[in-house]
Scaffold this active site. Structure first.
Site, PDB file in Angstrom:
ATOM      1  N   MET A 230      44.006  44.463  38.545  1.00 23.20           N
ATOM      2  CA  MET A 230      44.989  44.297  39.617  1.00 23.20           C
ATOM      3  C   MET A 230      46.153  43.436  39.147  1.00 23.20           C
ATOM      4  O   MET A 230      46.889  42.853  39.946  1.00 23.20           O
ATOM      5  CB  MET A 230      44.341  43.698  40.863  1.00 23.20           C
ATOM      6  CG  MET A 230      43.338  44.628  41.513  1.00 23.20           C
ATOM      7  SD  MET A 230      43.190  44.405  43.303  1.00 23.20           S
ATOM      8  CE  MET A 230      42.701  42.683  43.392  1.00 23.20           C
TER       9      MET A 230
ATOM     10  N   HIS B 226      41.009  38.984  31.276  1.00 28.21           N
ATOM     11  CA  HIS B 226      41.466  40.367  31.135  1.00 28.21           C
ATOM     12  C   HIS B 226      41.725  40.709  29.671  1.00 28.21           C
ATOM     13  O   HIS B 226      41.417  41.814  29.211  1.00 28.21           O
ATOM     14  CB  HIS B 226      42.759  40.592  31.929  1.00 28.21           C
ATOM     15  CG  HIS B 226      42.603  40.476  33.404  1.00 28.21           C
ATOM     16  ND1 HIS B 226      43.115  39.415  34.121  1.00 28.21           N
ATOM     17  CD2 HIS B 226      42.000  41.277  34.314  1.00 28.21           C
ATOM     18  CE1 HIS B 226      42.842  39.575  35.406  1.00 28.21           C
ATOM     19  NE2 HIS B 226      42.161  40.694  35.548  1.00 28.21           N
TER      20      HIS B 226
ATOM     21  N   GLN C 238      41.359  47.417  49.398  1.00 30.41           N
ATOM     22  CA  GLN C 238      40.184  46.573  49.183  1.00 30.41           C
ATOM     23  C   GLN C 238      40.381  45.160  49.722  1.00 30.41           C
ATOM     24  O   GLN C 238      39.507  44.316  49.583  1.00 30.41           O
ATOM     25  CB  GLN C 238      39.789  46.539  47.708  1.00 30.41           C
ATOM     26  CG  GLN C 238      40.712  45.748  46.792  1.00 30.41           C
ATOM     27  CD  GLN C 238      40.294  45.871  45.339  1.00 30.41           C
ATOM     28  OE1 GLN C 238      40.351  46.956  44.752  1.00 30.41           O
ATOM     29  NE2 GLN C 238      39.863  44.767  44.746  1.00 30.41           N
TER      30      GLN C 238
ATOM     31  N   LYS D 105      31.830  40.606  34.241  1.00 34.40           N
ATOM     32  CA  LYS D 105      30.633  40.235  34.988  1.00 34.40           C
ATOM     33  C   LYS D 105      30.900  39.163  36.043  1.00 34.40           C
ATOM     34  O   LYS D 105      30.001  38.836  36.815  1.00 34.40           O
ATOM     35  CB  LYS D 105      29.547  39.752  34.030  1.00 34.40           C
ATOM     36  CG  LYS D 105      28.924  40.860  33.197  1.00 34.40           C
ATOM     37  CD  LYS D 105      27.758  40.328  32.368  1.00 34.40           C
ATOM     38  CE  LYS D 105      27.106  41.440  31.562  1.00 34.40           C
ATOM     39  NZ  LYS D 105      25.975  40.908  30.741  1.00 34.40           N
TER      40      LYS D 105
ATOM     41  N   GLN E   9      30.172  43.809  42.130  1.00 34.35           N
ATOM     42  CA  GLN E   9      31.046  44.961  41.918  1.00 34.35           C
ATOM     43  C   GLN E   9      30.557  45.806  40.751  1.00 34.35           C
ATOM     44  O   GLN E   9      30.526  47.043  40.842  1.00 34.35           O
ATOM     45  CB  GLN E   9      32.470  44.482  41.655  1.00 34.35           C
ATOM     46  CG  GLN E   9      33.435  45.586  41.246  1.00 34.35           C
ATOM     47  CD  GLN E   9      34.829  45.064  41.008  1.00 34.35           C
ATOM     48  OE1 GLN E   9      35.591  44.888  41.951  1.00 34.35           O
ATOM     49  NE2 GLN E   9      35.183  44.803  39.754  1.00 34.35           N
TER      50      GLN E   9
ATOM     51  N   SER F 259      40.429  33.351  36.563  1.00 34.66           N
ATOM     52  CA  SER F 259      40.658  34.191  37.736  1.00 34.66           C
ATOM     53  C   SER F 259      42.147  34.242  38.011  1.00 34.66           C
ATOM     54  O   SER F 259      42.851  33.238  37.825  1.00 34.66           O
ATOM     55  CB  SER F 259      39.935  33.615  38.963  1.00 34.66           C
ATOM     56  OG  SER F 259      40.346  34.260  40.158  1.00 34.66           O
TER      57      SER F 259
ATOM     58  N   ARG G  66      43.394  34.244  40.801  1.00 35.13           N
ATOM     59  CA  ARG G  66      43.636  33.345  41.934  1.00 35.13           C
ATOM     60  C   ARG G  66      43.740  31.878  41.516  1.00 35.13           C
ATOM     61  O   ARG G  66      44.187  31.044  42.306  1.00 35.13           O
ATOM     62  CB  ARG G  66      42.535  33.521  42.984  1.00 35.13           C
ATOM     63  CG  ARG G  66      42.647  34.840  43.758  1.00 35.13           C
ATOM     64  CD  ARG G  66      41.593  34.921  44.849  1.00 35.13           C
ATOM     65  NE  ARG G  66      41.841  36.022  45.767  1.00 35.13           N
ATOM     66  CZ  ARG G  66      41.420  37.264  45.591  1.00 35.13           C
ATOM     67  NH1 ARG G  66      40.731  37.559  44.499  1.00 35.13           N
ATOM     68  NH2 ARG G  66      41.685  38.206  46.487  1.00 35.13           N
TER      69      ARG G  66
END
Length: 281
Positions: free
Chosen positions: A30, A37, A64, A151, A156, A188, A190
């Site tokens: 995303m 990533h 989502q 993981k 998910q 993350s 976020r």
């Protein structure tokens, strides 16, 4: 590296690779790419080899999100994302607009009803339907031989494997280990929304989970392990636990006794920023 914004462009570029039966490795993201990533993309490059291709999708999937403000504030760093992809050896980047991915009259969705009943599935209604639906579309568009997921989103990953099994998608799913900062905080997207103080406080999730693993391996009951971990996290000012559970690592169902395979998973708010993490017990 080539970048595409339409499904037609992506399909046209991949056609020659499918005809030659090349390895096609997909890394769905995303955006707001970070070291975690990058590790996925580098793993994909190794898996694809010299003759295969790596496809990275960058798409903030609106269906989502069960919270509109979370969707609006989700970090977006498009220029940096392309730099990360190019540096990791990605061949094709697919970055569509929402209207390219979804028709305004969309009435079909992919639902998972068992593994998604707990953890993030319980606290974020509709989340995994959105995840499964967009991945089904990406698998159909890209037709990858392999796809790689981190993981950190353990639930998910389990759901994706179940979807691939139940719907007969001819794609191998690979799980990549969590990439962490030196202090243990999981990377993350976020994290960019945390204050410097919150970044320091967020380390408590990892600390609580390491303690939980030690206690569980020493034979403590799951309920006691969970109680101690929650107390450690709640001892940090400004935190709010969304969920903290010990579940069967295969079924995602809560376990009360000390047995394996077990997983501790948590979602914790620091201010209005929600972070997730897990540890295999």
């Amino acid at each position: 590296m080539q970048t595409f914004s339409t499904k037609a462009q992506l399909r046209a570029a991949l056609l020659k690779h499918h005809r030659k039966h090349d390895h096609v490795v997909l890394v769905p993201t995303m955006g707001a790419l970070h070291a975690g990533h990058r590790a996925l993309l580098e793993q994909a490059r190794k898996l694809a080899g010299e003759d295969g291709v790596v496809v990275a999708s960058i798409f903030v999937n609106p269906i989502q999100f069960n919270n509109s403000s979370d969707l609006q504030t989700y970090p977006r760093t498009p220029e940096k994302d392309l730099e990360v992809c190019e540096g990791a050896g990605v061949d094709y980047v697919f970055s569509p607009a929402p209207e390219e991915m979804y028709s305004g009259e969309r009435s079909i969705a992919v639902e998972e009803s068992f593994l998604s009943a707990t953890l993030c599935g319980a606290s974020r209604p509709g989340h995994f339907s959105g995840v499964c639906t967009v991945l089904a579309k990406l698998f159909n568009l890209v037709q990858p031989t392999d796809a790689i997921f981190g993981k950190k989103d353990y639930q998910q990953l389990a759901i994706i494997r179940r979807m691939v099994r139940d719907l007969d998608f001819p794609v191998r799913i690979h799980g990549a280990e969590i990439v962490r900062h030196g202090n243990g905080l999981a990377y993350s997207s976020r994290n960019a929304r945390l204050t410097p103080e919150q970044k320091e406080q967020a380390v408590v999730i990892r600390q609580a989970m390491l303690q939980a693993r030690d206690e569980f391996q020493a034979g403590a009951d799951a309920s006691k392990v969970k109680e101690h971990a929650a107390a450690m996290i709640e001892g940090v000012p400004g935190t709010r636990i969304d969920y903290l559970e010990i579940v069967d690592a295969e079924t995602m169902q809560p376990v009360a006794e000390n047995r394996k395979p077990a997983l501790m998973a948590a979602a914790v708010y620091f201010g209005d920023v929600r972070l997730i993490d897990n540890i295999e017990l």
